[in-house]
Each structure stands twice: as structure tokens, then as C-alpha cells.
Scaffold this active site. Structure first.
Site, PDB file in Angstrom:
ATOM      1  N   LYS A 129     -44.468   6.916 -73.762  1.00 24.57           N
ATOM      2  CA  LYS A 129     -44.946   5.873 -72.863  1.00 24.57           C
ATOM      3  C   LYS A 129     -45.078   4.570 -73.645  1.00 24.57           C
ATOM      4  CE  LYS A 129     -47.199   9.191 -69.909  1.00 24.57           C
ATOM      5  NZ  LYS A 129     -48.210   9.421 -68.905  1.00 24.57           N
TER       6      LYS A 129
ATOM      7  N   GLU B 109     -40.257   6.982 -70.784  1.00 29.16           N
ATOM      8  CA  GLU B 109     -40.685   6.289 -69.571  1.00 29.16           C
ATOM      9  C   GLU B 109     -40.150   4.857 -69.633  1.00 29.16           C
ATOM     10  OE1 GLU B 109     -44.909   7.191 -68.500  1.00 29.16           O
ATOM     11  OE2 GLU B 109     -45.022   5.023 -68.125  1.00 29.16           O
TER      12      GLU B 109
ATOM     13  N   ARG C  97     -65.082  34.566 -49.379  1.00 21.95           N
ATOM     14  CA  ARG C  97     -64.959  33.103 -49.529  1.00 21.95           C
ATOM     15  C   ARG C  97     -64.091  32.723 -50.727  1.00 21.95           C
ATOM     16  NH1 ARG C  97     -64.701  30.578 -45.941  1.00 21.95           N
ATOM     17  NH2 ARG C  97     -62.919  29.612 -46.939  1.00 21.95           N
TER      18      ARG C  97
ATOM     19  N   LYS D 273     -51.095  15.874 -62.924  1.00 20.92           N
ATOM     20  CA  LYS D 273     -52.226  15.438 -62.094  1.00 20.92           C
ATOM     21  C   LYS D 273     -52.754  16.623 -61.275  1.00 20.92           C
ATOM     22  CE  LYS D 273     -50.515  10.730 -62.075  1.00 20.92           C
ATOM     23  NZ  LYS D 273     -49.982   9.562 -61.344  1.00 20.92           N
TER      24      LYS D 273
END
Lengths: 276, 276, 276, 276, 276, 276
Positions: C163, C193, C96, C131
Site C-alpha cells: 500500500k 495497490e 439460539r 473486513k
């Protein structure tokens, strides 16, 4: 630096230094008795590692601190850096680990500050290397910054350095840079290590992001500086000692990286005295 | 030292130095290509840490080694210490960590050997302290032994050192030693730190197992030696530098402990060269 | 990736999946009985994670493998990817965990390959983001490369992204870039950004190393591309879905980063069948 | 879940995402400056992971929270889920890790809730499997419960599942169940995997605690339901997709287990906005 | 049990027992000298832990083993259990840890076998509890199986035990069982702790999977057995000593769980003798 | 003992006992509900491990404690040792681990106190050995001290014990002691294991720091005592049971070391009762 990053290192250090118990303190001192101690500078230099040194005590019990000097500040023989107040058993238990950390880190910051002073006015900056003591890299690199230096890459994953073996395997500097550019992400800089002006020229043409001048004499470095005329940052590297530092900086190179800052550290003398 | 003890330290060092990947090696070098490299001494000294340095490569892949010089042996500029043969990617990946370890450990062994030579013939032995680099104590203490020195206690659990705070809290040296003897196990030695001849006398009378002469001048140490007349080992300690080492040894003390052996290490120059 | 890096992750996964024992296998199967099983593709895609999947078994016992397809290769429904031969108890114990890894990694590689195909010929490359699933970043980023994508920065230490919060705190893009350049090492790239063309202009003038176009429409991105005329790489980012991918790529941006590649993974169907 | 269980997972995630430092925050933002941010839902679904997401910040510094929605509750596009107030550097440092966790867990809860809704009124419950992301099982299984699903066994030690290999090795279902019953403790349930009605009959006769209907069509499952007439819980399993879910539930099975709930997660969109 | 599960426990044990070095062995014995030793039984009982004991040596160096008796077998005073051949330093280094493990595990297996013998022919089985030595549960529970006993649940996650606090909080046994059944997964058994026949009746009616008879006298237990007439397994628990074991078993209960098997272990005497 | 030293052990114990969740408590008890419980002695003995037992709850949540009896104190059947107040879920979650620790440690302290009482007035002290339960040594040795015993060496690094193998390899006791003295540091004591009076004589002449009388009868031990006439501490060791303890002590030996104190522990009965 994340709080718990330091905690793990401190715990390992305490386990190493204390193991199970501190027999002298545990069997002779009164439980819960409070004492106050001061960190005292025994030389002139740049302070580094105070928060880490104080954190040692926080991990052992309830302590209160007063800070008088902070990381990156100049410190003079006789200065009281901070005071620590808490249970005397834990105070003695943490003493050696705390001092080992602050003395090592202040030693690096002090040596870095001396190097930075030597190149003052030349436009060159002082950088560290990956020649660090195993397990201590983050603290050592932080100390270099406290001393006014710059950090070279932290590890093999965050910038690419092309050395002779990579270059030979790829069929020359041009091909190596090209191949690597096609593979690495857009946030990665590529530095090429060169040993002579031919290689500098090739690295420049291949649009390396940084060119390292490896173990070159000052005359050659000056020629490299002229050759590149500011199009790419040049890093001097390779056994650069204190007495040659100014001359290297005056060649016009942008960065001088010095392994000794972190691999041959002289501890900075700080003591912890219990205040009666 | 247990094999896996070193493994954990090496893994932490590799994670710190490599992080995820070695971009230059992973993207430019051929998978599974075999290379051979040699560890080359670039100075004269005492070798230490070869097994640890080679273990780095074993943790990364399948490598073969040839050893020509072993830990504790003298090494000379230009000597080939060992060769390493295995996959070139892993060879480059482990290079820096391996060198950081062997250079640091050989630096300690070399400095210790110099100190041992300075006191030759006096009957004094050279010992280390707990002033070590966090996480490196076992390797540093092993290096001191390779250089001909002796190990002081490893940690606060394996011998008891009575300092002023313990003594004050117990009402004097006599009471402190007595109380501690009634508590610690029969395998534990008790060392008493003294700052003058009065304290030496009291420690001697209290049957301390070892007496430390803390920051005394040579004249006082000589008197302490006469006072104790061989009944208890005497340890000189406290900021003893190379130039005063012989004089201290000639006072007749049995052990001279030196923090700088491990807190102010000068890396010993060794390189790893790929053989064509 | 270093061998032991994966080992720790696999061990955690096995502890989670097995805990102490596999009751069914331990109580019903014969000790030491050997079985052979095949990894079978149940769909079309790109393989990734085979070495990791096989490593699971190596950590559990003595196994032999045959590999027919390698990481990064196309795989088709019905293909035998590899065979595993070893003790049947450990084979079932690891099944598994092994499948969970290879299915997840192949899912990422397959989705990346689809994205790469969609932008084919435009000059844009596909990149991942931060992410990722906690604990899985290195494996996920490796899978993106296997699928033909590029890696964005691995973590907050290896490239600097400015940012709005950083920019506001510094008094604008120009000042923020300037201040950061004076502090970071020479191997670090600075990405800014931006949310509109004004900001793009300012970032360009401030000599940012990369400009991110955050959640812009295709028209604005095209103007940004013209404005920068190749002087700096442009990265499109922000909720870019499969159906708009081609259009975004055709604006002329250099990099398109897609969080879904790693935060919304569809497992790729692979099974492990015991061969009779 | 125990507090420190989550802490270890979060620390690994933070080390992965931050490594040593956050250059942009550390070099540009003021030490100790306080900011407040809100977790904002960007879609409709079921919330899960809020405590875990907030715990990230607690591990980095002193933070205050206000919670408006709790795990297991419905959440709508535009809802403010919670606010976080604390030092801005640590706020930015933890942002990505915090979001990666809450988006993943809410994604699972949301998908589970959709499945639960689809089978509403049929008497069937929705369960997860062992097809989880390595290292994330406890959080994933908790998310399934938040979405209204049930947990299948956590690991191989807490319930016994008999599959074909175990059955073949034991000489049939009857013998396998018998042998296992004589060995496992009295708290362990035995589930038998069946592929046709013959096997269902044998498992029923052997008094299995649960019978799994593996990859059967709805007609066969209905016959199995009649055959067992409520004497044993029946679990439908094997590639059951959303569009067939209702039909499967209407066969009368008691549990439907779905690997995709945890192996093919779509992140649920939540953002963290600094409030001016 | 997974190989590396034991490895971590053994490494912790070795670090605890050896710390850095074995001074006597390291300073007096020849490097690489090979010795052979035998594990010798000094009493009659049941062997358990041989593989674990031998694994200690494998973690320290290259060793060869011969096994004559295996886990779960009877062993007699004077029996040679196994031989170990390898480097004498590592042999002595691992000796104590190896013996501490095998003596503890064999002690449990032997005591379990005695209990099993006492209830022979009654139909009752002997089970362990969660009253284990911290860190040793898996090895202790394995030893119980080797001695012929059964394992109760491993931990709080793999079966549910309803005690008075849970029952009171839920408003009685019936409501507690009902509520829990609606929440736990289908693989989980629910055991109810009862203190009198009223509670037994209620638990039976509530369809508990197992009923525990907590600290009841034999007469009451007999009545409980009649009351339940085989519809549910009954577990006798609570301070059951050796001399009352047979009587308890003869009441007709199905399981007798005994904390002392693992919380009050008498080490079984085994020695390791170097063979000349 | 350092706070975090115990924390790691407790966390491992909790993971082992709880794994993910406590189903009964999590699904049936109200979040945040506060309960108060008392530790109740169920026998007479010596308390040990209270702080460790309470620390379990601190690691799980916010708890308040009242302590009525402290480690090392006598405790009687029916005594309330301490109370614990906090969230009922975490209280039940930690109960078993907390009790397992305090029962084991109090069992050791109680048995040690009994041995100490038996030798009262003879001048002999009772010591532990390295025959401990893996992972529990520090806690076990602390319990021996709480019971009035002394700690033998903690590990192989902090004192040197010469056994037959070391002696044979060195060419006799005299040579072995001599060689070892020239190698170990000045804080290390050397103990020699002897099996007859000849060896005692040789060890005495060789100036061993401690002589162990291994498995000698009382008559021989008396002769050894006379032979050494107080010049060196004598340790009786080897299978010394309670009924022969007084006789051994009366031979005049200084230390009697007993493996059973830590390898064959009888748990001391303490319960935790929720107060209504």
C-alpha cells in the site's frame, strides 16, 4: 511477530519449568534483591532470539536490559550479548526458560547461515519446511530468516502443494492444477511435487507456480533446470545433507528446502552469568 | 500422561500447521473417502511417540489403527510401525503434525538408548535435564524414559537444587542446606551443585540428598566417589559428550545428566505412506 | 476446517449465551426427555453453516441428525433443512447459538451468490476481504466460498499487499516490489495497490503478481485492463456496491473484492421448530 | 467492561488477521519509526467502540492517543474522531482489526439511534435480543446502549423466559409460572411469551414479571395494552422492521425488541489515515 | 450446566493434582488392568456433585458407572453412592480430584439442608451470596440448590444491588433507584441495601424490587416486615449464624442469605474404595 | 509464585463474579472518580493473600497501595491491613473477588497457625495434603506455609506414595519399593503408607524414604517411632482432629498431615471499607 504471541508461548514454558515455585530461590534469596547478569556466547555463530529471551524476564518482574548484539548478527565465543538487571529471584526463575529459547533459536540461525554460505554465488536460496517442533514454528521460521534463509509456506492455508495423492485423486497433474486454480483465491500459489522429468514437463505445461523436484539426483535436476529454462522457480527437496548442498545448488535450482534446519537443531551454547 | 494433556499440545500444533484449511486436500479430495497409510521406519533406533502420533488423527476424525511396535521397542529400517485408516482429507491434514511428533520423540529415545548402551555395566544411569524445548518437556522426558534413561526433576517445584547464587546468599553450603531443610516439605530432596572436592566434602557433611559434580574432570570425580563412599548419590553434569561418556561412567558416579538429549535432538526418520 | 477449531468458537458462543444454566429449561423440563426439531428456511437463498449449527448440539449432548440440504445448496422458503433429535433441555439450550451461526453464515452465502450472479458471464470473480467480524473470519470466508465467491488472503502472513505507506517508505513501487521479492519466500504473491494508470504501469513493469485498482472509475479500470493485456490479474476494490457491480465486471477486471460481503451481513432467516 | 475481557477478544482478532507476521510492514518499514494517524468518519451516525479500537494498538506497542469524540456521541462525515501515534509497523499491523471493531460497533449504535428516534415520544424503549454474532455479544450490547437502546437479558442465566415448550411441559402458563417462581432466586424476573389475548390474560393472572407479545398485529397489541392497563411491562417482539416501528410503539407497549440491531449490522464507515 | 463448562474446571484440577504423570501408578500398575471401586458415604448428609465426580474419570479413559443415589438425595454413613469401573491407572489418577469435588459440593448441600430445616415452616427461604471460592461459583451455587436453598444473583451483570457508595454518589436512595431504572433493561431487578427503618421506608417508596436488611437486629427486622406489609420481598443479610437463624426467620423476612454456606465449607466425608 | 500464574486465576474469578458489567457501578458512578478504601481485619489470626488481593485491582485499572501488615504476620481485630486507592468503579468491581481470596487464604493460614501452636515443642511439624479445592492448590499451599506449616507433595509427579493398591499389584512392600526405585529419577522420594507395625517394619527394611502411619492409634504410633528409631521420617495421617493433635505429636512422629487445613476452610473475616 506480535508481542503477545510470544507471551503465551513463554508463559507455557515458564509454567512447565517452574510450576508453582522455585523452592531454592524462594526460601533462600532475599525478596527484592537486585542482581545483574550477562548473556555470554560460548561458541561462534549467528544470534537469534534475544528479544524473546529478554521478554521472559519482563513477564516475571521489572528488569532493565542492555543489548550489545542483535538478532541476525554474527556472535563469537566470549562475546557479551546483553545484560539483564532485576530482582534476583525472578532472574533465577526465568534463567532456564530464557536460555532454552535463545539457544534453540541461535542454533537454527547458525545452521542456516552455514547452509547459505555453502551455496553462496550459485543463485540458490535456502528455505525451511513444515518439519518443525510442535508449538515452535513461528520462532523457528524467524530464526531461519535471521540466518539468511527464506521461509517456505507457514501452513496448509497459505499456499497449495500438490502431492501424489492429490494428483492421483484428480486424474493427473494437469487436471489437478486446473481444478485447484478454479477454486483457490488469486493470492495463492500452486506448487507441484514431481518425481521425474515427465512430471516436470507436465507441471510446466499446466502452469504451476512452483515445481518441486522431489528426491531427484543432481543430473536429473540439471535436466529439469534446462527443461524449464527459467519459466518457473524450481525447488530441490528431500533429504539434502550439508555435504551434497553445493552440488545441488550448482544444478541451477532456485530454492533448496532443508527439513533438518528445524527438525534436527543443535542448541547454540549461550550462558547467563550473574555479575558480582 | 493424561489424555487431554497431549490433546492441547496437538491442537496447538495442528492450528500452527493447518491454520484454517488444507486447500489442496479440501478442494481436490473427495469428502469421506477412506484411505489407509502405514508408518514406516527409515532407520534403526528406538520408537517413541506412537500413541501421540496416532492421537493427532483421532482429534481430526474417525480413524482405526493397528499397532505393530510399541513405545520403547527397537525399530529397524523398513519396519511397519502401525497403520492408520480413515478419511483421506483428515489423514493428509494430520500427517505432518503426526510425523513431527513421532520423529522428534523417537530421536530422543534413540539417542538416549545409545548413551545408556555406552555406560552399560558401570552402574551409572543416564538422566535428562531442564534443557528442553519450550512446551515439549513432558513428551521429551517421556522419550528419555522410553530410551532407558531416568528423569531428573521436572521443574523447580519438585526438588531443590542449590547453586552458587543460593549458597553465596546463605553464607555457605552448610547454612544453605540447613536453612532449606527447615523450610521445604518432607518429600523434597535437596541437591547441591559442587565445583571442587572442598565443596563435595561440605555438601556431604551437610547431608545433602544428592551431590552434583559440575564440570569436573574424571580424576576429580573419582576422588569425589571415594570421598563419599556411597553415602550419597553423585551426579556428573556439564557438557558431557558421547566420546567421554564411558570414562565418566567409570569414575563410579551414579547419574550422568546430559542436556543434549533434549536440547539438540536429531529427528528419527519415519514416513507415512498411503497404501494403494 | 478442523473439527476442534469450530468447537472452541462454539463453546465461547455457548458460554456467552447460556452462562451457567438455562433456568427455564432446567427447572421446568424433564431430565432426559427426547424431542425432535426441524431447521426451517424462512426465505430463499444459499445454505451455509449447517455442520457448524449441528455441532452446537453435539457439544451439549447425544443428538441424532438428518440432513436434507447441504452447505452451498440453494434453499427455499419453507424447506426443511435438517432435523435434530435429542434431549429437550440441551436442544433448547443450544437453539439460539445454533441459529445465530447458521443465519449469519447463510446470510453471507446468499449475498455472495447474488453478487456472483450479477457478474455472470463477464469472467470476473467475486472475492472477500479482511473486513470481517472479529473471531468469525474462517466461518465467514467459508461462507463466501459456499456462495460461489473466492477467498482473498486470510491474513497478513500469507500474501503481501503493498500500500502507499510501504511504497513511500521504500522509494516507489519498483523498489518496494524488488526489496520485498528479495525477502519473502517463493510461495508468496505480491499484490500492489494502485490509484492511477501511472502506478498501474509501474506495478506491471515491476512484475507484481497482482495489481489492485483502488477506487478507480470504470473508464480508468478499462484502460488498466487494456494496458495490462492479461499479463497480470487485476483486482477492483473500494466501495463497490451492488448496483455498480455489473459495470465494474464488464471493464474486464479479473477479481472484484467486496468488504460488505462480510462486514455488513444480513442474517438469513432460519428457524428451529420442535415437532410435536 | 473489564479491561482484560476486551483484551482476549482483541488478541483472538489480531491472531486471525495477522497470524505470525505482516510481511509487507516487517520487511519494508523501518523498525521503531513513529507515525501518526487519524480515525476519520466517512458518514453520519453514532460513535461506538473507540476505546476498544484504540486498545488494539496498546496491545501491540507504545501508542499515544488524542480523543475528540466519545462513545455515544453523534459523529459526522469528515469528523476526526481520534489520533493514534506510535511505531508505524504496529500501526499498520493493528489497523484492520481496529477498524473492523469500531465500524461494527458504530454500525449498531447508529442503527439503534435511528430506531430510538422513530419511537420518540411514545414511551416505548428499544431493546436488543440474544440474536448476536457469536463472541461479540458484550460489545454488541454495549453498542445498543450507546445508541440509546436498552439491553434485554444477557444470557439464559440472568432472567427466565417461558416459551411454548416450557409452558406445554408444565401444563399451562399458570402452572409454569408458579413452578418456576418456587425455584428461581428472588432476583430473577420471569417473562412469559404469549401469542394471543387469552395467553396474555393468563400470564397477567399468573403474575408474570414481563409479558412478551410475540408476532402480534398492532390491533391485538393495543388490546393487550388495555387489558394489562400498566400492571406489567409489555414487550413487542418478532420481525419488527423499521417501517412498522412507529405503529408498534404507538400501541402503548413498553419495550420493542429488535433482533436486526445485532444480527444484521451494517458497518459504519470509518477510515484510518496516516498523517504526513 | 453445560458439559464442557465442567470439563474445563476438571481439567485444571487434574493438571494441578497430577501434573505430568502419577509415578506410583504408571511404574507399578499394569496397563489396561480393570478395577472397580465404590463411592462410600462416611457420614449423614445430602449428596451433591456425583455427576461431576464421575465426569473426572470419563475425561481420563473408558469407565462404566452405576449410580445408586442422586444429587439432592439424603445419604447415610455407609451408603454406597455409586460404583466406577475402568482402567486402574486412570482410576487412581482421578481419585483425589473426584473426591475433592464431591466432598466439597456435598458439604455445601448438607450445610444448606441444615439451614433450610432450621427455618422450616416460617416462609423464609435460604439463599447463597457472592462469597464463593474463586473458580467454584457455579458448582457451589448448584450445591446450594441441591440442599434446598435458593440462588442469589450469580454475578454483577444479572441484577443490580444498590449499596451505600452507589446511593451516596446518586444523592439518596430515591434518586439512585430512579436513575438506575431509567438505564437498566426491563429484565433486571433492583435490590436496595438498607441499614435502618428510614432507609427501608425510602426504598419502599422508591419501588425497589427487593429490599435488603443489612445487619439489623430481629426487632428492627420485624418492624421492617410490618412496614412493608408484603409489598416487596425482604432479604436478611449479614453475619447470620446457625443459632440465630430461626429467630431471624420468625421475623417474617422472605429470604435469608448466608455467606458461610459457600465461604466456610466443611467437606463431607466420602471415600472411594477399590472392590477386591 | 509467578505473577501471571495468579493473574489467570484472578481473571477467571472476576469473569465469574462480574461477567460483563457491574450495572450499579457503571450506571451510577462517575467515570474516573478516585476513591480510597482500607482492608480491615474483623478478627484475630494470621494474614495471607494480601498481594493476591491487591493484584485483583491492578488487573482492573491504575491503583496505588499502602501495605501495613504482610503475609504470615499476626493480625488483630480492627487492624488496618492495607489501603487501596484508585477509580471507584473498578474498586467496587474488584471488591468481592479480592475479599473472597484474602479471606480464604487467611482462613487457612490462621487454622494452620493454630495447629502449629498445638504441637509446639514436640518436634512434629504440620503438613497439608492433596485434599484441596480444585483450582486453588497453589494458593492454599502457600497459605499453609504462611501459617507455619509445611507442604506435602504438590502433585502426583513430584514424589511417589505407595498405597495398598500399588503394593498389592507389586507383590508386597519390599518388591514395590524396589521396583519403583529402579524406575524413578534420583530426585524422587518414595513414601510408603502403612496400616500396622508389620508394614512399618517391612517399609523400614525396604528403605522407604518416608513412612506414613495411616489411621493408627497413638499407642501403635509410639511403637512405630521406637521401631524406626529416627532412621526414617514418620508421617501421621488420617482424620486427625484438633483435640487429638497434641497427643499424636507426642508420640514422636515427625510430620502430621491434616486434610482439613485445606478441605474445610473457615473464611477469615476481613472487610474493605471506602474511606470518606
Amino acid at each position: 511477530m506480535m508481542k503477545f504471541y510470544v507471551d503465551d508461548l513463554i508463559k507455557r514454558a515458564l509454567l512447565e519449568d517452574v510450576n508453582y515455585i522455585d523452592m531454592a530461590a524462594d526460601y533462600l534469596l532475599e525478596d527484592g534483591k537486585i542482581a545483574k547478569a550477562k548473556f555470554l556466547a560460548k561458541a561462534d555463530g549467528v544470534l537469534c532470539g534475544l528479544d524473546v529471551a529478554l521478554r521472559v524476564f519482563e513477564l516475571l518482574g521489572d528488569f532493565k536490559f542492555e543489548r550489545f548484539i542483535k538478532d541476525g548478527d554474527r556472535v563469537h565465543n566470549g562475546d557479551i550479548i546483553a545484560t539483564v538487571e532485576g530482582p534476583v529471584k525472578e532472574l533465577l526463575e526465568g534463567e532456564r526458560t530464557s536460555l532454552n529459547l535463545i539457544q534453540h533459536m541461535s542454533g537454527i540461525a547458525t545452521a542456516t547461515a552455514e547452509a547459505v554460505k555453502l551455496v553462496h554465488g550459485t543463485g540458490a536460496s535456502i528455505a525451511d519446511t513444515r518439519k518443525t517442533i510442535p508449538g515452535m514454528r513461528a520462532l523457528q521460521k524467524y530464526a531461519v530468516v535471521c540466518g539468511g534463509g527464506k521461509n517456505h509456506r507457514f501452513n496448509l492455508s497459505d499456499a497449495a502443494m500438490l502431492k501424489d495423492n492429490h494428483i492421483d485423486a484428480s486424474g493427473g497433474i494437469t487436471k489437478a492444477v486446473e481444478k485447484l486454480k478454479s477454486k483457490v483465491g488469486h493470492t495463492v500459489k500452486i506448487e507441484v511435487e514431481t518425481r521425474n522429468l515427465e512430471e516436470v514437463k507436465e507441471a510446466l505445461a499446466a502452469q504451476a507456480d512452483i515445481i518441486m523436484l522431489d528426491n531427484m539426483d543432481c543430473k536429473t535436476m540439471k535436466e529439469a533446470v534446462q527443461l524449464c529454462s527459467g519459466k518457473v522457480p524450481l525447488e530441490a527437496s528431500g533429504g539434502i545433507t550439508t555435504d551434497m548442498l553445493r552440488a545441488v545448488a550448482e544444478t541451477g535450482v532456485n530454492i533448496i528446502s532443508i527439513g533438518a534446519l528445524t527438525h534436527s537443531v543443535k542448541a547454540f551454547d549461550i550462558s547467563l552469568k550473574i555479575m558480582k
